[in-house]
Design an enzyme around this catalytic site. Structure first.
Site: not given
Ligand code: NOJ
Length: 531
Positions: A201, A265
């Site tokens: 993330d 990401e």
């Protein structure tokens, strides 16, 4: 895919665990539910599952606020269920990739509870704390991605803490070596259990400017997203030092046999910046391409993004293609506007470009966003900004497995955590029986990809084509052509045999010579050789 680098040649399937399959009738999907559906995923032909966070979380941001990085959220199961999932998936040649959230923890994580307890606590420096300005205002002008200042004042200790997302998601201080060591341990904990890798993330943003300098204010020359945000995030995201951390993690991942993978990401503004996250083959294995996701569904625009991506991703890197996820409107709604032909052509591109495709659960049946009301909201974005933002719940609704009460997602009569969309219009069971369905098309397409080395690892070369069309050659013997227009057209210079077309009817095996005719929004793969 044994022996080969599975993450280059395989297909990754993203599962939003809360919405995949509820095995215990509490209205929430869970890990036993994923185990229940492994046979289906094997039948579909995917090589790996990426699960959105399954770790302990108070759910201020639906799992992206972690209170224990090595514990499983009880709604989803426990560590034994994870072990079973890894083992059962392994029997079917499917790998498990988890989601890790290193940019921030939950404010209920013991590290943060200790950190905010006093200025001299052991974990104080594990987070980003700073004094107010002399007028009491935040230390600098940084804004949260979710709106408002990125700083919250802790009255008791008189300092502000940083949160690039919600106040319940305090940012960790990646300048602190103890934080780096703690995350190495977390990676090892899961890698040792047999997890094949992590989706990371905010992989581009974990290190912050050490001097906490103000971000430059957006100008008229900036892209719309930047103007809407009001500033360029040059000091609270994308600092050059993030690459040191990625190199450290890559070395850790490579110390395992087989190497574990890092799928980042990389939510950056342009393809060139995205390309840097591959390093020289010593950072991410795969970096998500958000320029592609946010491009309009037009031949020229998509071809340009792909051409640039081919240029900037180093030889040692490998592209990754996705068009839906838990943060953006689904491809059936966003690109295809509900048109099955467009949806199939979009998936045809994902599965035949050079790189690794990532399908979002439901893509394979053409699942659209589910329209939701104010009372359905679960996502904090929808809670905070309704009605300007509908939040991200519409793309996170339960998978319709069948047209029975509960849609095969949960038991009949149980209220699911988010409403189930129109399971009558599309569901897995009906489409599995239908040779002309999108599900059958996707399964056949994955099978074609598996059979043809050109599609798995051949080069990409764009071919000349008329306006509205996008065509490319993979390797020596495979051509892919899409008609992204309302008019029939002909892509010149294509010769061979149609292997698969989005129009399922009768095109398979059709001989083509001197050009491929395509109906409106049709796409096809043509073979001109044995590969
Ligand atoms: C990106 C995740 O995909 C998104 O769902 C989340 O809200 C933010 N990062 C913050 O963790």
């Amino acid at each position: 895919m044994a022996g080969r680098e599975w993450w280059r040649e395989g297909v990754i399937y993203q599962v939003y665990p809360r919405s995949f399959r509820d095995s215990d009738g509490d209205g929430n999907g869970d890990l036993s539910g994923v185990i229940d559906r492994l046979d289906y995923l094997q039948w579909l032909g995917v090589d790996a599952i990426w699960l959105n966070p399954i770790t302990v979380s108070p759910n201020a941001d639906m799992g992206y606020d972690v209170a224990d990085y090595c514990g499983v959220q009880p709604t989803f199961g426990d560590l034994d269920t994870v072990d079973d999932l890894i083992a059962e998936a392994g029997k079917r040649d499917i790998k498990i990739v988890l989601d890790i959230v290193p940019n921030h923890s939950s404010d209920r994580h013991p590290w943060f509870i200790d950190s905010r307890s006093s200025r001299s606590s052991r974990h104080r420096d594990w987070y980003v704390w700073a004094d107010p300005k002399t007028d009491g205002s935040p230390p600098n002008n940084w804004l949260s991605v979710f709106g408002g200042p990125a700083w919250t004042l802790d009255q008791a200790s008189g300092q502000y803490y940083l949160h690039n997302f919600l106040p319940e998601q305090p940012d960790l201080n990646w300048w602190n070596p103890a934080v780096r060591d703690a995350f190495d341990e977390i990676y090892r904990f899961w890698f040792d259990r047999g997890v094949a890798g992590f989706r990371i993330d905010v992989a581009h943003g974990i290190v912050k400017d050490r001097e906490l300098r103000d971000n430059p204010v957006a100008t008229d020359d900036d892209p719309p997203d930047v103007r809407a945000h009001g500033q360029r995030t040059v000091y609270n995201m994308e600092r050059p030092e993030v690459h040191d951390v990625l190199r450290r993690w890559r070395a850790l991942a490579n110390s395992y046999d087989p190497s574990r993978i890092l799928l980042g990401e990389t939510y950056v503004l342009d393809v060139r910046t995205m390309g840097r996250f591959y390093g020289t083959g010593d950072e991410l294995h795969l970096a998500f391409n958000f320029t592609f996701i946010h491009a309009p569904f037009e031949a020229r625009a998509l071809a340009e993004v792909v051409a640039e991506s081919e240029l900037v991703i180093p030889d040692v890197g490998w592209p990754v293609w996705t068009a839906s996820n838990h943060d953006v409107s689904r491809v059936m709604t966003r690109w295809a506007k509900g048109d099955e032909r467009k949806h199939r052509s979009a998936l045809l591109s994902l599965l035949t470009l050079r790189g690794t495709p990532v399908l979002y659960y439901g893509d394979e049946i053409g699942m659209p966003d589910t329209p939701l009301g104010k009372g359905d909201r679960q996502d904090p974005l929808g809670q905070r900004h309704w009605p300007e933002s509908r939040g991200r719940d519409p793309e996170r609704t339960p998978m319709p497995w069948s047209n029975e009460p509960g849609a095969g997602f949960t038991a009949p009569g149980v209220r699911p955590w988010l409403p189930i969309g129109d399971a009558t219009a599309r569901n897995v069971a009906d489409q599995r029986r239908d040779p002309s369905s999108t599900l059958t098309f996707v399964r056949d397409l994955i099978a074609v990809r598996r059979q043809r080395p050109d599609l798995r690892n051949g080069s990409y070369q764009q071919l000349p084509s008329p306006p509205g069309a996008w065509a490319w050659q993979r390797g020596r013997g495979t051509t892919v052509a899409l008609n992204l227009s309302d008019q029939p057209l002909r892509v010149p210079g294509v010769a061979g045999t149609v292997v698969i077309s989005t129009e399922r009817s009768s095109r398979n095996g059709e001989r083509v010579d001197g050009g491929l005719s395509l109906g409106p929004w049709e796409g096809a793969i043509c073979s001109s050789g044995s590969t």
